[in-house]
Motif scaffolding. Structure first.
Motif, PDB file in Angstrom:
ATOM      1  N   VAL A  14     -12.754 -11.478 -39.570  1.00  0.00           N
ATOM      2  CA  VAL A  14     -12.279 -10.472 -40.058  1.00  0.00           C
ATOM      3  C   VAL A  14     -11.151 -11.107 -40.822  1.00  0.00           C
ATOM      4  O   VAL A  14     -10.457  -9.832 -41.736  1.00  0.00           O
ATOM      5  N   THR A  15     -10.018 -11.557 -40.603  1.00  0.00           N
ATOM      6  CA  THR A  15      -8.470 -11.815 -41.385  1.00  0.00           C
ATOM      7  C   THR A  15      -8.921 -12.066 -42.673  1.00  0.00           C
ATOM      8  O   THR A  15      -7.691 -12.123 -43.305  1.00  0.00           O
ATOM      9  N   ALA A  16      -9.875 -12.280 -42.901  1.00  0.00           N
ATOM     10  CA  ALA A  16     -10.047 -13.198 -44.040  1.00  0.00           C
ATOM     11  C   ALA A  16     -10.287 -12.036 -45.767  1.00  0.00           C
ATOM     12  O   ALA A  16     -10.474 -12.643 -46.791  1.00  0.00           O
ATOM     13  N   ILE A  17     -11.160 -10.859 -44.970  1.00  0.00           N
ATOM     14  CA  ILE A  17     -11.043  -9.493 -45.546  1.00  0.00           C
ATOM     15  C   ILE A  17      -9.813  -9.353 -46.654  1.00  0.00           C
ATOM     16  O   ILE A  17      -8.838  -8.850 -46.296  1.00  0.00           O
ATOM     17  N   PRO A  18     -10.061  -9.620 -47.758  1.00  0.00           N
ATOM     18  CA  PRO A  18      -8.953  -8.823 -48.757  1.00  0.00           C
ATOM     19  C   PRO A  18      -8.429  -7.342 -48.331  1.00  0.00           C
ATOM     20  O   PRO A  18      -9.639  -6.772 -48.170  1.00  0.00           O
ATOM     21  N   GLY A  19      -7.474  -7.231 -48.829  1.00  0.00           N
ATOM     22  CA  GLY A  19      -6.774  -5.880 -49.066  1.00  0.00           C
ATOM     23  C   GLY A  19      -6.623  -4.963 -47.238  1.00  0.00           C
ATOM     24  O   GLY A  19      -6.943  -4.057 -47.848  1.00  0.00           O
ATOM     25  N   MET A  25      -7.171  -4.709 -39.572  1.00  0.00           N
ATOM     26  CA  MET A  25      -7.990  -6.067 -38.961  1.00  0.00           C
ATOM     27  C   MET A  25      -7.562  -5.590 -37.076  1.00  0.00           C
ATOM     28  O   MET A  25      -8.977  -6.418 -36.753  1.00  0.00           O
ATOM     29  N   LEU A  26      -6.559  -4.787 -36.654  1.00  0.00           N
ATOM     30  CA  LEU A  26      -6.662  -5.015 -34.956  1.00  0.00           C
ATOM     31  C   LEU A  26      -7.777  -4.096 -34.746  1.00  0.00           C
ATOM     32  O   LEU A  26      -8.360  -3.883 -33.155  1.00  0.00           O
ATOM     33  N   LYS A  27      -7.815  -2.937 -35.908  1.00  0.00           N
ATOM     34  CA  LYS A  27      -8.631  -1.868 -35.642  1.00  0.00           C
ATOM     35  C   LYS A  27      -9.868  -2.427 -35.377  1.00  0.00           C
ATOM     36  O   LYS A  27     -10.804  -1.720 -34.161  1.00  0.00           O
TER      37      LYS A  27
END
Length: 53
Positions: A14-19, A25-27
């Motif tokens: 999830v953390t590598a998804i840009p924007g 991310m936490l949601k």
């Protein structure tokens, strides 16, 4: 990345998804299913179906 690790996900799942903001991310991670838990639930349900049949 810590939450991904806790959930057993690959680093950047999830953390590598840009924007995405940190809150987004936490949601997304909070609304997700831990893969090991999902696997255990499906195995349990499939076993119950086989036993009942």
């Amino acid at each position: 990345m810590f939450v991904e690790w806790l959930m057993g996900l690959l680093c950047g799942w999830v953390t590598a998804i840009p924007g995405l903001t940190r809150n987004q991310m936490l949601k997304a991670l909070g609304n997700g299913v831990v893969p090991q838990q999902g696997t255990a639930a499906l195995a349990y349900l499939l076993n119950r179906i086989e036993v009942a049949a």
